[in-house]
Design an enzyme around this catalytic site. Structure first.
Site, short mmCIF file in Angstrom:
data_model
loop_
_atom_site.label_atom_id
_atom_site.label_comp_id
_atom_site.label_asym_id
_atom_site.label_seq_id
_atom_site.Cartn_x
_atom_site.Cartn_y
_atom_site.Cartn_z
N LEU A 149 -25.57 -40.29 25.83
CA LEU A 149 -24.25 -39.67 25.93
C LEU A 149 -24.26 -38.29 25.28
CD1 LEU A 149 -21.65 -40.71 27.29
CD2 LEU A 149 -20.74 -41.15 25.01
N GLY A 150 -25.17 -37.45 25.76
CA GLY A 150 -25.16 -36.05 25.37
C GLY A 150 -24.26 -35.27 26.30
N ARG A 173 -28.54 -42.99 20.71
CA ARG A 173 -29.26 -43.19 19.46
C ARG A 173 -28.32 -43.66 18.36
NH1 ARG A 173 -32.38 -37.58 18.84
NH2 ARG A 173 -30.41 -36.92 19.77
N ILE A 228 -31.40 -39.24 36.68
CA ILE A 228 -31.44 -37.78 36.78
C ILE A 228 -31.97 -37.19 35.47
CG2 ILE A 228 -29.76 -37.35 38.62
CD1 ILE A 228 -28.84 -37.54 34.90
N ARG A 230 -35.48 -38.24 33.05
CA ARG A 230 -36.93 -38.12 33.11
C ARG A 230 -37.50 -39.45 33.57
NH1 ARG A 230 -35.96 -33.47 33.05
NH2 ARG A 230 -36.76 -31.86 31.64
N ASP A 254 -34.17 -38.74 41.00
CA ASP A 254 -34.40 -37.31 41.12
C ASP A 254 -35.65 -36.88 40.35
OD1 ASP A 254 -33.53 -34.63 41.96
OD2 ASP A 254 -33.13 -34.27 39.83
N GLU A 259 -44.76 -35.60 39.36
CA GLU A 259 -44.18 -34.65 40.31
C GLU A 259 -45.18 -33.54 40.66
OE1 GLU A 259 -40.57 -33.18 38.58
OE2 GLU A 259 -39.67 -35.17 38.42
N HIS A 277 -36.17 -33.46 42.15
CA HIS A 277 -35.88 -32.92 40.81
C HIS A 277 -35.03 -31.65 40.93
CE1 HIS A 277 -37.48 -32.72 36.42
NE2 HIS A 277 -36.20 -32.36 36.49
N VAL A 278 -33.87 -31.81 41.55
CA VAL A 278 -32.99 -30.66 41.79
C VAL A 278 -31.61 -30.82 41.15
CG1 VAL A 278 -34.13 -29.95 43.93
CG2 VAL A 278 -32.29 -31.66 44.02
#
Length: 321
Positions: A149-150, A173, A228, A230, A254, A259, A277-278
Protein backbone atom coordinates in the site's frame (compact mmCIF):
# COMPACT_ATOMS: atom_id res chain seq x y z
CA UNK A 1 31.75 21.54 -17.70
CA UNK A 2 28.28 19.88 -17.85
CA UNK A 3 27.72 16.54 -16.15
CA UNK A 4 27.54 13.55 -18.48
CA UNK A 5 24.59 11.20 -18.04
CA UNK A 6 24.51 7.68 -19.45
CA UNK A 7 20.86 6.94 -20.34
CA UNK A 8 20.00 3.23 -20.37
CA UNK A 9 16.22 3.63 -20.51
CA UNK A 10 14.58 3.00 -23.87
CA UNK A 11 11.19 4.69 -23.39
CA UNK A 12 11.89 8.33 -22.57
CA UNK A 13 13.57 9.76 -25.69
CA UNK A 14 10.80 12.28 -26.37
CA UNK A 15 11.39 13.84 -22.95
CA UNK A 16 15.18 13.87 -22.85
CA UNK A 17 15.29 17.50 -24.03
CA UNK A 18 14.14 18.32 -20.48
CA UNK A 19 17.56 17.18 -19.24
CA UNK A 20 19.46 18.67 -22.17
CA UNK A 21 17.88 22.08 -21.55
CA UNK A 22 19.14 21.84 -17.98
CA UNK A 23 22.66 21.57 -19.33
CA UNK A 24 23.32 17.84 -19.00
CA UNK A 25 25.25 15.99 -21.71
CA UNK A 26 23.51 12.72 -22.57
CA UNK A 27 24.91 9.45 -23.91
CA UNK A 28 22.09 7.17 -25.10
CA UNK A 29 22.61 3.42 -24.78
CA UNK A 30 19.22 1.66 -24.75
CA UNK A 31 20.36 -1.77 -25.99
CA UNK A 32 22.73 -4.21 -24.27
CA UNK A 33 25.31 -3.81 -27.03
CA UNK A 34 25.15 0.00 -26.93
CA UNK A 35 25.33 -0.09 -23.15
CA UNK A 36 28.49 -2.17 -23.10
CA UNK A 37 30.06 -0.04 -25.84
CA UNK A 38 29.23 3.24 -24.10
CA UNK A 39 30.67 2.09 -20.78
CA UNK A 40 33.81 0.84 -22.49
CA UNK A 41 34.29 3.93 -24.68
CA UNK A 42 33.06 6.72 -22.40
CA UNK A 43 33.35 5.22 -18.91
CA UNK A 44 35.85 7.76 -17.62
CA UNK A 45 33.63 10.75 -18.44
CA UNK A 46 30.27 9.47 -17.14
CA UNK A 47 29.10 11.26 -13.99
CA UNK A 48 25.56 9.88 -13.72
CA UNK A 49 23.50 6.94 -14.95
CA UNK A 50 19.77 6.94 -15.68
CA UNK A 51 18.26 3.45 -15.54
CA UNK A 52 15.19 1.57 -14.37
CA UNK A 53 14.73 -1.37 -12.01
CA UNK A 54 14.79 -4.28 -14.48
CA UNK A 55 17.73 -2.77 -16.39
CA UNK A 56 19.67 -1.99 -13.22
CA UNK A 57 23.35 -1.19 -12.96
CA UNK A 58 25.73 -3.95 -11.90
CA UNK A 59 28.86 -4.01 -9.78
CA UNK A 60 31.21 -4.58 -12.72
CA UNK A 61 29.63 -1.68 -14.60
CA UNK A 62 29.92 0.60 -11.56
CA UNK A 63 33.59 -0.41 -11.29
CA UNK A 64 34.07 0.57 -14.94
CA UNK A 65 32.74 4.09 -14.29
CA UNK A 66 35.43 5.72 -12.12
CA UNK A 67 33.75 9.16 -12.04
CA UNK A 68 30.21 7.93 -11.40
CA UNK A 69 28.60 9.98 -8.65
CA UNK A 70 24.85 9.38 -8.87
CA UNK A 71 22.48 6.72 -10.21
CA UNK A 72 18.92 7.84 -11.00
CA UNK A 73 16.30 5.09 -11.31
CA UNK A 74 12.99 5.93 -12.95
CA UNK A 75 10.02 4.32 -11.24
CA UNK A 76 9.92 2.94 -7.73
CA UNK A 77 11.82 -0.32 -8.23
CA UNK A 78 15.60 -0.57 -8.20
CA UNK A 79 16.03 -4.32 -7.81
CA UNK A 80 18.92 -4.74 -10.26
CA UNK A 81 20.96 -1.77 -9.12
CA UNK A 82 23.86 -3.02 -7.00
CA UNK A 83 23.29 -0.89 -3.91
CA UNK A 84 26.25 -2.41 -2.09
CA UNK A 85 28.63 -1.45 -4.90
CA UNK A 86 27.14 2.06 -4.90
CA UNK A 87 27.50 2.36 -1.13
CA UNK A 88 31.12 1.20 -1.23
CA UNK A 89 31.89 3.98 -3.70
CA UNK A 90 29.82 6.64 -1.95
CA UNK A 91 27.51 6.90 -4.97
CA UNK A 92 24.07 8.44 -4.43
CA UNK A 93 21.04 6.49 -5.70
CA UNK A 94 17.59 7.98 -6.30
CA UNK A 95 14.31 6.61 -7.59
CA UNK A 96 11.01 7.96 -8.91
CA UNK A 97 8.58 6.48 -6.41
CA UNK A 98 5.05 7.77 -6.86
CA UNK A 99 5.53 9.70 -10.09
CA UNK A 100 3.83 7.09 -12.27
CA UNK A 101 1.36 5.88 -9.62
CA UNK A 102 -1.72 7.11 -11.49
CA UNK A 103 -0.65 5.45 -14.74
CA UNK A 104 0.12 2.14 -13.01
CA UNK A 105 -3.14 2.23 -11.07
CA UNK A 106 -5.11 2.92 -14.26
CA UNK A 107 -3.44 -0.04 -15.94
CA UNK A 108 -4.08 -2.30 -12.95
CA UNK A 109 -7.78 -1.49 -12.98
CA UNK A 110 -7.95 -1.83 -16.76
CA UNK A 111 -6.36 -5.28 -16.54
CA UNK A 112 -8.68 -6.29 -13.72
CA UNK A 113 -11.75 -5.20 -15.67
CA UNK A 114 -10.55 -6.91 -18.85
CA UNK A 115 -9.74 -10.09 -16.95
CA UNK A 116 -12.89 -10.38 -14.87
CA UNK A 117 -15.21 -9.33 -17.69
CA UNK A 118 -13.22 -11.44 -20.23
CA UNK A 119 -12.94 -8.55 -22.69
CA UNK A 120 -10.18 -10.06 -24.89
CA UNK A 121 -12.19 -13.24 -25.56
CA UNK A 122 -15.33 -11.26 -26.30
CA UNK A 123 -13.44 -8.98 -28.67
CA UNK A 124 -11.86 -11.92 -30.49
CA UNK A 125 -15.22 -13.66 -30.85
CA UNK A 126 -16.92 -10.62 -32.39
CA UNK A 127 -14.02 -10.20 -34.84
CA UNK A 128 -14.58 -13.83 -35.91
CA UNK A 129 -18.23 -13.07 -36.62
CA UNK A 130 -19.47 -14.78 -33.47
CA UNK A 131 -21.94 -13.37 -30.95
CA UNK A 132 -21.45 -15.28 -27.67
CA UNK A 133 -23.39 -14.33 -24.56
CA UNK A 134 -20.57 -14.69 -22.05
CA UNK A 135 -21.72 -14.16 -18.47
CA UNK A 136 -19.00 -12.81 -16.18
CA UNK A 137 -18.84 -11.40 -12.64
CA UNK A 138 -19.28 -7.73 -11.83
CA UNK A 139 -16.63 -5.79 -9.92
CA UNK A 140 -19.14 -3.78 -7.91
CA UNK A 141 -19.19 -4.66 -4.23
CA UNK A 142 -16.42 -7.24 -4.48
CA UNK A 143 -13.45 -7.64 -2.11
CA UNK A 144 -10.10 -6.35 -3.34
CA UNK A 145 -6.82 -7.31 -1.72
CA UNK A 146 -3.77 -5.13 -2.42
CA UNK A 147 -0.27 -6.38 -1.65
CA UNK A 148 1.74 -3.22 -0.99
CA UNK A 149 0.00 0.00 0.00
CA UNK A 150 2.50 2.55 -1.24
CA UNK A 151 1.70 5.27 -3.77
CA UNK A 152 0.55 2.80 -6.42
CA UNK A 153 -1.40 0.66 -3.97
CA UNK A 154 -3.15 3.73 -2.58
CA UNK A 155 -4.09 4.92 -6.07
CA UNK A 156 -5.56 1.49 -6.85
CA UNK A 157 -7.43 1.39 -3.54
CA UNK A 158 -9.06 4.78 -4.16
CA UNK A 159 -10.18 3.76 -7.64
CA UNK A 160 -11.59 0.48 -6.38
CA UNK A 161 -13.34 1.85 -3.30
CA UNK A 162 -14.64 5.10 -4.76
CA UNK A 163 -15.29 3.96 -8.31
CA UNK A 164 -16.52 0.40 -7.82
CA UNK A 165 -17.74 0.33 -4.21
CA UNK A 166 -15.24 -2.42 -3.47
CA UNK A 167 -14.15 -3.42 0.02
CA UNK A 168 -10.37 -2.98 0.21
CA UNK A 169 -7.90 -4.93 2.33
CA UNK A 170 -4.14 -4.77 2.19
CA UNK A 171 -0.92 -6.35 3.38
CA UNK A 172 2.04 -4.08 3.92
CA UNK A 173 5.33 -4.19 5.77
CA UNK A 174 3.49 -2.44 8.55
CA UNK A 175 -0.02 -1.41 9.47
CA UNK A 176 -1.08 2.05 8.27
CA UNK A 177 -3.22 4.04 10.69
CA UNK A 178 -3.87 6.75 8.10
CA UNK A 179 -6.08 4.70 5.75
CA UNK A 180 -9.64 3.36 6.01
CA UNK A 181 -8.71 -0.05 4.60
CA UNK A 182 -8.41 -3.36 6.46
CA UNK A 183 -4.93 -4.60 7.31
CA UNK A 184 -4.10 -8.30 6.89
CA UNK A 185 -1.06 -9.65 8.71
CA UNK A 186 0.04 -12.07 5.98
CA UNK A 187 -0.33 -12.43 2.19
CA UNK A 188 -2.25 -15.67 2.79
CA UNK A 189 -4.77 -13.91 5.02
CA UNK A 190 -5.09 -11.17 2.40
CA UNK A 191 -5.77 -13.68 -0.38
CA UNK A 192 -8.28 -15.58 1.75
CA UNK A 193 -10.36 -12.43 2.24
CA UNK A 194 -10.20 -11.27 -1.42
CA UNK A 195 -12.07 -11.91 -4.63
CA UNK A 196 -9.35 -10.06 -6.53
CA UNK A 197 -5.69 -9.74 -5.55
CA UNK A 198 -3.49 -6.99 -7.01
CA UNK A 199 0.28 -7.04 -6.51
CA UNK A 200 1.62 -3.50 -6.05
CA UNK A 201 4.70 -4.02 -3.91
CA UNK A 202 8.30 -3.24 -4.92
CA UNK A 203 10.57 -6.05 -6.09
CA UNK A 204 13.73 -7.15 -4.37
CA UNK A 205 14.78 -9.62 -1.69
CA UNK A 206 12.23 -8.39 0.84
CA UNK A 207 9.25 -9.28 -1.35
CA UNK A 208 10.60 -12.24 -3.31
CA UNK A 209 8.09 -15.08 -3.68
CA UNK A 210 5.54 -13.62 -1.26
CA UNK A 211 2.89 -15.08 -3.57
CA UNK A 212 3.26 -18.86 -3.61
CA UNK A 213 1.13 -21.98 -3.71
CA UNK A 214 -0.49 -21.50 -0.25
CA UNK A 215 -1.43 -17.91 -1.11
CA UNK A 216 -2.90 -18.95 -4.46
CA UNK A 217 -4.82 -21.76 -2.75
CA UNK A 218 -6.22 -19.17 -0.34
CA UNK A 219 -7.30 -16.97 -3.28
CA UNK A 220 -9.24 -19.93 -4.60
CA UNK A 221 -10.92 -21.06 -7.84
CA UNK A 222 -13.08 -17.94 -8.12
CA UNK A 223 -10.23 -15.52 -7.42
CA UNK A 224 -8.38 -13.33 -9.92
CA UNK A 225 -4.81 -12.02 -9.65
CA UNK A 226 -3.23 -8.94 -11.24
CA UNK A 227 0.51 -8.19 -11.13
CA UNK A 228 1.73 -4.74 -12.14
CA UNK A 229 4.68 -4.81 -9.70
CA UNK A 230 7.56 -7.24 -10.25
CA UNK A 231 7.49 -10.87 -11.37
CA UNK A 232 9.85 -11.82 -8.54
CA UNK A 233 7.01 -11.33 -6.04
CA UNK A 234 5.32 -14.47 -7.41
CA UNK A 235 6.62 -18.03 -7.68
CA UNK A 236 5.93 -18.31 -11.41
CA UNK A 237 5.75 -22.10 -11.50
CA UNK A 238 3.15 -22.05 -8.72
CA UNK A 239 1.11 -19.46 -10.62
CA UNK A 240 1.22 -21.35 -13.91
CA UNK A 241 0.19 -24.57 -12.16
CA UNK A 242 -2.71 -22.83 -10.41
CA UNK A 243 -3.90 -21.32 -13.70
CA UNK A 244 -3.58 -24.57 -15.64
CA UNK A 245 -5.50 -26.50 -12.99
CA UNK A 246 -8.03 -23.69 -12.54
CA UNK A 247 -7.21 -23.41 -8.84
CA UNK A 248 -7.54 -19.68 -9.46
CA UNK A 249 -9.88 -18.17 -12.03
CA UNK A 250 -7.37 -16.10 -13.95
CA UNK A 251 -4.44 -13.72 -13.94
CA UNK A 252 -3.41 -10.50 -15.67
CA UNK A 253 0.34 -9.92 -15.83
CA UNK A 254 2.38 -6.91 -16.90
CA UNK A 255 5.72 -8.22 -15.57
CA UNK A 256 7.74 -11.39 -16.16
CA UNK A 257 10.83 -13.10 -14.80
CA UNK A 258 13.01 -12.88 -17.92
CA UNK A 259 11.62 -9.95 -19.88
CA UNK A 260 11.00 -9.73 -22.75
CA UNK A 261 10.67 -13.53 -22.75
CA UNK A 262 7.30 -14.83 -21.59
CA UNK A 263 6.72 -18.51 -20.74
CA UNK A 264 4.86 -20.33 -23.49
CA UNK A 265 2.65 -21.86 -20.81
CA UNK A 266 1.26 -18.41 -20.01
CA UNK A 267 0.73 -17.54 -23.66
CA UNK A 268 -1.29 -20.69 -24.22
CA UNK A 269 -3.74 -20.13 -21.36
CA UNK A 270 -7.16 -18.62 -22.09
CA UNK A 271 -7.56 -17.34 -18.53
CA UNK A 272 -4.51 -15.05 -18.71
CA UNK A 273 -4.06 -11.49 -20.02
CA UNK A 274 -0.51 -10.35 -20.84
CA UNK A 275 0.92 -6.86 -21.42
CA UNK A 276 4.59 -5.94 -22.07
CA UNK A 277 5.54 -4.11 -18.83
CA UNK A 278 3.77 -0.91 -19.84
CA UNK A 279 1.71 -0.08 -16.75
CA UNK A 280 3.88 2.90 -15.87
CA UNK A 281 4.06 4.27 -19.40
CA UNK A 282 2.01 7.33 -20.19
CA UNK A 283 3.00 10.76 -21.50
CA UNK A 284 2.12 12.29 -18.15
CA UNK A 285 4.07 9.75 -16.11
CA UNK A 286 7.09 9.80 -18.39
CA UNK A 287 7.33 13.57 -18.40
CA UNK A 288 6.96 13.66 -14.62
CA UNK A 289 9.60 10.98 -14.22
CA UNK A 290 12.17 12.79 -16.37
CA UNK A 291 11.41 16.08 -14.62
CA UNK A 292 12.09 14.41 -11.27
CA UNK A 293 15.37 13.01 -12.59
CA UNK A 294 16.28 16.52 -13.67
CA UNK A 295 15.50 17.93 -10.24
CA UNK A 296 17.54 15.22 -8.54
CA UNK A 297 20.52 15.75 -10.84
CA UNK A 298 20.37 19.53 -10.51
CA UNK A 299 20.18 19.30 -6.73
CA UNK A 300 23.04 16.83 -6.55
CA UNK A 301 25.44 18.70 -8.80
CA UNK A 302 24.56 21.95 -7.00
CA UNK A 303 25.63 20.42 -3.70
CA UNK A 304 22.07 20.14 -2.34
CA UNK A 305 20.22 17.06 -1.00
CA UNK A 306 18.49 14.95 -3.66
CA UNK A 307 14.70 14.75 -3.51
CA UNK A 308 14.16 10.98 -3.53
CA UNK A 309 17.22 9.21 -2.10
CA UNK A 310 17.41 5.43 -1.72
CA UNK A 311 18.74 4.21 1.60
CA UNK A 312 21.98 2.34 0.94
CA UNK A 313 23.57 -0.46 2.98
CA UNK A 314 26.64 0.27 5.04
CA UNK A 315 29.78 0.36 2.95
CA UNK A 316 32.10 -2.62 3.39
CA UNK A 317 34.98 -0.32 4.32
CA UNK A 318 33.03 1.25 7.19
CA UNK A 319 31.79 -2.16 8.29
CA UNK A 320 35.35 -3.38 8.61
CA UNK A 321 36.28 -0.36 10.71
Amino acid sequence: MPATVLVLVETINDYLPILEHQGFHLILAPTPAERAAAISRHGAQIDAVLTRGPLGLYADEIAALPNLKIICVIGAGYEHVDLQAAADRGITVTNGAGVNASSVADHAMAMLLALVRDIPRCDAAVRRGEWPKIMRPSLAGKRLGILGLGAVGMAIAKRAANGFDMTVSYHNRQHRSDVPYTFCSTPTELARTADFLIIATPGGIGTKHLINKPVLEALGPNGFLVNIARASVIVSTDLISALEQRRIAGAALDVFDAEPHVPEALKSLANVILTPHVAGLSPEATQGTVELVGRNLTAFFSGNPVLTPIELPSSLSSAVI
